[in-house]
Enzyme design. Structure first.
Site, mmCIF file in Angstrom:
data_model
loop_
_atom_site.group_PDB
_atom_site.id
_atom_site.type_symbol
_atom_site.label_atom_id
_atom_site.label_comp_id
_atom_site.label_asym_id
_atom_site.label_seq_id
_atom_site.Cartn_x
_atom_site.Cartn_y
_atom_site.Cartn_z
ATOM 1 N N ARG A 96 -0.508 107.860 88.100
ATOM 2 C CA ARG A 96 0.398 108.776 88.785
ATOM 3 C C ARG A 96 0.165 108.816 90.286
ATOM 4 O O ARG A 96 1.119 108.819 91.077
ATOM 5 C CB ARG A 96 0.283 110.182 88.182
ATOM 6 C CG ARG A 96 1.166 111.238 88.833
ATOM 7 C CD ARG A 96 2.581 110.780 89.124
ATOM 8 N NE ARG A 96 3.258 110.198 87.962
ATOM 9 C CZ ARG A 96 4.360 109.470 88.026
ATOM 10 N NH1 ARG A 96 4.899 109.182 89.200
ATOM 11 N NH2 ARG A 96 4.915 108.993 86.928
ATOM 12 N N LYS A 131 7.690 114.992 111.693
ATOM 13 C CA LYS A 131 8.288 115.668 110.536
ATOM 14 C C LYS A 131 7.867 114.939 109.262
ATOM 15 O O LYS A 131 8.663 114.292 108.584
ATOM 16 C CB LYS A 131 9.809 115.717 110.676
ATOM 17 C CG LYS A 131 10.276 116.542 111.873
ATOM 18 C CD LYS A 131 11.788 116.483 112.055
ATOM 19 C CE LYS A 131 12.216 117.274 113.280
ATOM 20 N NZ LYS A 131 13.670 117.187 113.528
ATOM 21 N N LYS A 163 8.017 119.566 125.365
ATOM 22 C CA LYS A 163 9.298 119.913 124.774
ATOM 23 C C LYS A 163 9.826 121.223 125.367
ATOM 24 O O LYS A 163 9.172 121.841 126.207
ATOM 25 C CB LYS A 163 9.157 120.000 123.250
ATOM 26 C CG LYS A 163 8.846 118.634 122.627
ATOM 27 C CD LYS A 163 8.697 118.720 121.128
ATOM 28 C CE LYS A 163 10.021 118.972 120.428
ATOM 29 N NZ LYS A 163 10.937 117.817 120.516
ATOM 30 N N GLU A 196 11.036 116.386 127.611
ATOM 31 C CA GLU A 196 12.359 116.562 127.017
ATOM 32 C C GLU A 196 13.286 117.228 128.031
ATOM 33 O O GLU A 196 12.897 118.173 128.710
ATOM 34 C CB GLU A 196 12.229 117.430 125.768
ATOM 35 C CG GLU A 196 13.538 117.772 125.086
ATOM 36 C CD GLU A 196 13.321 118.687 123.878
ATOM 37 O OE1 GLU A 196 12.874 118.179 122.839
ATOM 38 O OE2 GLU A 196 13.570 119.899 124.004
#
Length: 279
Positions: A96, A131, A163, A196
């Site tokens: 598994r 992410k 950012k 950014e």
């Protein structure tokens, strides 16, 4: 970062096996020997073979693995990627975890490869993001590379990415850039600085201040992206980000950006179908 992979394998076995695989222990004799094959059931890009080797070796060094298809190879239903021979108990207890890892990695490599092919003929590179599934980042980013994509930063430690929230909390673009440069100088670190921008006004401010390596054009339209790339004029690396899909990615790439980051490579991918069967 290799220790993170070792820790992941140990944790995965601990949560799966606990105090023992009682199903296997109750019906399979300790000295029973057998052989299993990894059967591919869906078209895609194979990834995770090297990880499978580590999983089998860590659990039972006596397991013998014969590899027929390597990472990065296109596969189709009916293909056999490898066989593993040894104690049946070991085959059943590693099944598994190995499948979970390989299905996840192959799914990511397959999706990444589709995005990469979408940009054939252009210089733009497809990047992943942070992410990722907590704890699985290293193998998910490895899968992106296997699929033909490129890794952005691995984490918060190997690049400075200013950012919108960093800029707002720092009191503006100029403060953020100056503090980043001073920090690197004080700490003696050699890290790239990316910033950014949310519109052309912010881009103009960055161009005035300078001192960075890459500009991220966040949630720009293709039309604005083309205008921004022309304004930057090759002085800094360029990256498009924010809501870019498979259908729109080539439109952005044709604007001349160097990189396009796509969170969907890792955050919402379907695993590639495969199974581990006795043979």
């Amino acid at each position: 970062m290799e220790n993170l992979i070792d820790d992941l394998i140990k944790l995965a076995f601990a949560e799966d096996i606990g105090d023992g695989d009682h199903t296997t222990l109750c019906c399979i004799p300790e000295d029973a020997m057998g052989k299993s094959k990894l059967l591919i059931k869906e078209e895609g890009i194979l990834a995770g073979v090297e990880m499978a080797q580590r999983i089998f070796k860590d659990f039972d060094p006596d397991l013998k693995m014969e590899i027929f298809i390597s990472d990065g190879t296109p596969v189709k239903p009916g293909d056999v990627a490898f066989t593993v021979e040894g104690k049946v108990r070991s085959l059943l207890q590693t099944e598994r975890l190995m499948l979970n890892v390989m299905q996840r990695m192959s799914g990511i490599a397959t999706v990444t490869n589709k995005y990469v092919k979408r940009l054939e003929g252009l210089h733009t590179k497809v990047l992943d993001t942070r992410k990722t599934t907590p704890g699985l980042r290293m193998i998910e980013k490895a899968a992106v590379k296997i699929g033909g994509g490129e890794n952005h930063r691995i984490g918060l430690f190997d690049m400075i990415l200013l950012k919108d929230n960093h800029i707002d909390f720092a009191g503006g673009i100029e403060n953020a850039i100056h503090r980043a440069k001073n920090y690197l100088k004080e700490k003696g670190k050699d890290l790239k600085i990316e910033i950014e921008v949310r519109d052309m006004d912010e881009l103009e401010e960055v161009m005035r201040i300078g001192g960075i390596d890459r500009i991220m054009l966040d949630n720009f339209t293709p039309e604005l992206t083309r205008k921004a790339v022309e304004r930057i004029g090759g002085k800094y690396e360029t990256e498009s980000s924010g809501g870019i899909t498979f259908d729109t990615i080539r439109d952005y790439a044709e604007c001349g950006v160097d990189f396009i980051s796509v969170g969907a490579l890792t955050h919402s991918v379907k695993g590639l179908d495969m199974s581990f069967k006795a043979c």
